[in-house]
Design an enzyme around this catalytic site. Sequence first.
Site, PDB file in Angstrom:
ATOM      1  N   CYS A 102      -2.176  -0.395   7.337  1.00 25.11           N
ATOM      2  CA  CYS A 102      -1.326   0.794   7.285  1.00 25.11           C
ATOM      3  C   CYS A 102      -1.402   1.582   8.591  1.00 25.11           C
ATOM      4  O   CYS A 102      -0.395   2.116   9.061  1.00 25.11           O
ATOM      5  CB  CYS A 102      -1.716   1.665   6.102  1.00 25.11           C
ATOM      6  SG  CYS A 102      -1.323   0.885   4.522  1.00 25.11           S
ATOM      7  N   CYS A 156      -5.901   2.116   5.785  1.00 25.54           N
ATOM      8  CA  CYS A 156      -6.573   0.857   6.117  1.00 25.54           C
ATOM      9  C   CYS A 156      -6.007   0.345   7.450  1.00 25.54           C
ATOM     10  O   CYS A 156      -5.005   0.874   7.939  1.00 25.54           O
ATOM     11  CB  CYS A 156      -6.339  -0.157   4.991  1.00 25.54           C
ATOM     12  SG  CYS A 156      -4.690  -0.887   5.027  1.00 25.54           S
ATOM     13  N   HIS A 192       0.864  -1.188   0.000  1.00 29.84           N
ATOM     14  CA  HIS A 192       0.000   0.000   0.000  1.00 29.84           C
ATOM     15  C   HIS A 192       0.899   1.236   0.000  1.00 29.84           C
ATOM     16  O   HIS A 192       2.077   1.160   0.380  1.00 29.84           O
ATOM     17  CB  HIS A 192      -0.893   0.021   1.245  1.00 29.84           C
ATOM     18  CG  HIS A 192      -2.002  -0.991   1.211  1.00 29.84           C
ATOM     19  ND1 HIS A 192      -3.045  -0.989   2.101  1.00 29.84           N
ATOM     20  CD2 HIS A 192      -2.219  -2.036   0.363  1.00 29.84           C
ATOM     21  CE1 HIS A 192      -3.874  -1.994   1.812  1.00 29.84           C
ATOM     22  NE2 HIS A 192      -3.389  -2.645   0.768  1.00 29.84           N
ATOM     23  N   GLU A 223       1.093   3.820   1.904  1.00 29.73           N
ATOM     24  CA  GLU A 223       1.654   4.196   3.206  1.00 29.73           C
ATOM     25  C   GLU A 223       2.809   3.268   3.603  1.00 29.73           C
ATOM     26  O   GLU A 223       3.862   3.721   4.037  1.00 29.73           O
ATOM     27  CB  GLU A 223       0.569   4.145   4.306  1.00 29.73           C
ATOM     28  CG  GLU A 223      -0.592   5.096   4.085  1.00 29.73           C
ATOM     29  CD  GLU A 223      -1.767   4.439   3.373  1.00 29.73           C
ATOM     30  OE1 GLU A 223      -1.544   3.633   2.443  1.00 29.73           O
ATOM     31  OE2 GLU A 223      -2.920   4.730   3.743  1.00 29.73           O
TER      32      GLU A 223
HETATM   33 ZN   LIG Z   1      -3.295   0.299   3.627  1.00 32.59          ZN
END
Ligand SMILES: [Zn+2]
Length: 162
Positions: free
Chosen positions: A92, A89, A59, A61
């Site tokens: 993260c 999310c 992801h 991040e």
């Molecule tokens: Zn994430």
Amino acid sequence: MLKKEDREHQKFMRMAISLSKKNVENYKGGPFGAVIVKEGRVIAKSANKVTTTNDPTAHAEISTIRQACKKLNTFDLTGCVIYTSCEPCPMCLGAIYWSHLDIIYYANTKSDAAEIGFDDQFIYDEIDMPMEDRKLPVVQILRNEAQEAFKLWDVSPMKISY
Ligand SMILES: [Zn+2]
């Protein structure tokens, strides 16, 4: 007229947003971007790289945290700030806590993400649920044997908190 500080935050958030847009325009992956800043300087930036790297943890991040830690040669990002184009999310968010970032600035909300098919509510729901009621089976085995590493760590001269 915006304060100088607000303009700075917007500048970094626009970088994150730009990464998220370019990622889609260049067919590189999901519409997410993140930037990590320390004392007004960009340390790391990344878009989502899940599909291009076959890494479900890539992801924006997480990818940005990895870069920032490598660059600063540390596992502790205290004193750094993350700008992410979307509310993080659970994975993260956990990574952000573990890396001790000071503040999260986000743009899109998790319900905005859910509307285009990135729904992470089920993970929050799973976490809240007792283990035996979760969709993903969780089975505990060999605790006694696993404890040995914990005991070693507890008395190890290498023991550091992070
Ligand atoms: Zn994430």
